[in-house]
Design an enzyme around this catalytic site. Sequence first.
Site, PDB file in Angstrom:
ATOM      1  CE1 TYR A 102      -3.384   2.827   0.418  1.00 29.92           C
ATOM      2  CE2 TYR A 102      -2.056   3.508   2.309  1.00 29.92           C
ATOM      3  CZ  TYR A 102      -3.057   3.767   1.388  1.00 29.92           C
ATOM      4  OH  TYR A 102      -3.722   4.957   1.418  1.00 29.92           O
ATOM      5  CG  HIS A 152      -4.321  14.205  -2.096  1.00 30.33           C
ATOM      6  ND1 HIS A 152      -4.583  13.479  -3.235  1.00 30.33           N
ATOM      7  CD2 HIS A 152      -4.599  13.368  -1.053  1.00 30.33           C
ATOM      8  CE1 HIS A 152      -5.011  12.266  -2.907  1.00 30.33           C
ATOM      9  NE2 HIS A 152      -5.028  12.171  -1.596  1.00 30.33           N
ATOM     10  CG  ASN A 178      -0.695   9.366   5.326  1.00 30.16           C
ATOM     11  OD1 ASN A 178      -0.689   8.168   5.486  1.00 30.16           O
ATOM     12  ND2 ASN A 178      -1.808  10.017   5.022  1.00 30.16           N
ATOM     13  CE1 TYR A 199     -17.213  33.883  45.184  1.00 26.14           C
ATOM     14  CE2 TYR A 199     -18.138  32.648  43.340  1.00 26.14           C
ATOM     15  CZ  TYR A 199     -18.106  32.939  44.688  1.00 26.14           C
ATOM     16  OH  TYR A 199     -18.951  32.283  45.543  1.00 26.14           O
ATOM     17  NE  ARG A 212     -13.685  35.794  47.748  1.00 28.69           N
ATOM     18  CZ  ARG A 212     -14.842  35.223  48.075  1.00 28.69           C
ATOM     19  NH1 ARG A 212     -14.866  34.028  48.650  1.00 28.69           N
ATOM     20  NH2 ARG A 212     -15.985  35.823  47.811  1.00 28.69           N
ATOM     21  CG  PHE A 255      -3.449   8.597   9.163  1.00 29.35           C
ATOM     22  CD1 PHE A 255      -4.788   8.594   9.511  1.00 29.35           C
ATOM     23  CD2 PHE A 255      -2.937   7.473   8.525  1.00 29.35           C
ATOM     24  CE1 PHE A 255      -5.606   7.516   9.225  1.00 29.35           C
ATOM     25  CE2 PHE A 255      -3.744   6.389   8.233  1.00 29.35           C
ATOM     26  CZ  PHE A 255      -5.091   6.402   8.582  1.00 29.35           C
ATOM     27  CD  GLU A 280      -9.302   8.669   4.009  1.00 29.64           C
ATOM     28  OE1 GLU A 280      -9.720   9.840   3.903  1.00 29.64           O
ATOM     29  OE2 GLU A 280      -8.409   8.205   3.286  1.00 29.64           O
TER      30      GLU A 280
END
Length: 516
Positions: free
Chosen positions: A57, A87, A199, A284, A287, A335, A420
């Site tokens: 792969y 991409h 990746n 507050y 404090r 990834f 995915e």
Amino acid sequence: MSVNMSLILKPGAMTLSELRSVWGAAAPLSLAPEAYPVIEASAAAVQAIVAKGDAAYGINTGFGLLAKTRIPDDKLEQLQRNLILSHSVGTGELMSDAVCRLIMLMKIGSLARGYSGVRPLIINTLIAIYNAGIMPAIPAKGSVGASGDLAPLSHMTLAIMGVGQVRVNGELQDAAAALKAAGIAPVVLAAKEGLALINGTQVSTALALHGLFMAERLLEAGMVAGALSLDAAKGSDSPFDARVHEVRGQPGQIAAASIYRQLVSDSAIRASHLVGDERVQDPYCLRCQPQVMGACWDIINNAARTLLIEANAVTDNPLLFKDGELSVVVSGGNFHAEPVAFAADTLALAIAEIGSISERRISLLIDATLSGLPPFLVRDPGVNSGFMIAHVTAAALASENKSIAHPGSVDTIPTSANQEDHVSMATYAARRLEDMAQNTAAIVGIELLAAAQGIDFHRPLTTSPHLEHVHEQLRQKVPFYEVDRFFAPDIEAAKGMVLRGELSASCKELFTALHP
């Protein structure tokens, strides 16, 4: 490490100090020599797999749902080039030089650990463009934080291929021309190299580190401004008593209380109301500063630990490991940026809370019934509006941060035809920290102006030596608010002091324990 010193990158051993330095300024970068044999062995393993002909792969197959498609050897270079081109689909504003430097640094460090199968040429070219000040033009939007930061890292990779645009000295240039001017040859990607480059979680992590380093400055500035507000409002330092915090045991709270005690120590304003002050307890926002800021401190440090691990991590896929004399390719899911998403979400909480409690102190200071100061911190109120609308700005920004702080990590959206099917949204979770930090810096800047105004109304009494120095630094940039004037430039000046870390620099020795 000084920003003027060169950085010798030791893969897997970068420190937060080194990352802060790279974030803050460019400095020459080189790779530790001992990294190269490991890189070369990993690249040779990829070539051996190609020569053997078995399907692996990302080396000789398609990607994602196309993983079953076998690619002929004579098209492997085209496969990698097509991967990067297809991409590179980011959109939005370009990432800053500071973030780009972190992205490249971490990508170099990850590849150089020798599990990714890239040639030394790829790493050396990344180092060369880094040192030449050539910043990849990386759009900020387009990653879901899983299967790596694919789109933004593809835009980074275009730069070493000489495709598209880059930024040099803040100006966009043609990538091929910029590389030629710097004497850098564009690379032709070999088997697996494109996938290894895109990746990974380096973009999410760089954005989160950017948010972390801004959060550290906001925390310090918020504590300094809060201490100044305490004295401006003639509040009590009794809630900072070490015994109160020791019996609770929260480490950030204990450390924060110690800093507050030192910040307000030896204040003549405090001494003036030790006797005869009818108030029993402060609100507050005065404090409970150690409790709130100490909790912010703790989660900022927790995020820093996670992000340092991720900065040194190998997060691409697949990875190459030695199994005896053989190299094996193992597909996994490093990834997936879930740790980064969680770290970014907690940083968002801290940044929002620093701004939220700061806004409450501004509100207190302009309210004469609570602060004992002139209404809206100006003489002749009515004719003058003073800090009235500056507080409205702070309130608007604090409210906006509450919406932006919604956790990104709880969202997911399936991609790649459901291959995915669960993503981290870490890139968005980290990217939105910039907007939140800008908002909080403005809030703390307004508080700084308001608190300094309150201190001036107590003259000739002085605040503590630490805070007098802070007051003096501010007054060099912004004068006392005598009558209504164009106020926005004053706020921007104070905001800039916060963002540049100038408030904490005034009390630097008090914050040495802040950064892990």
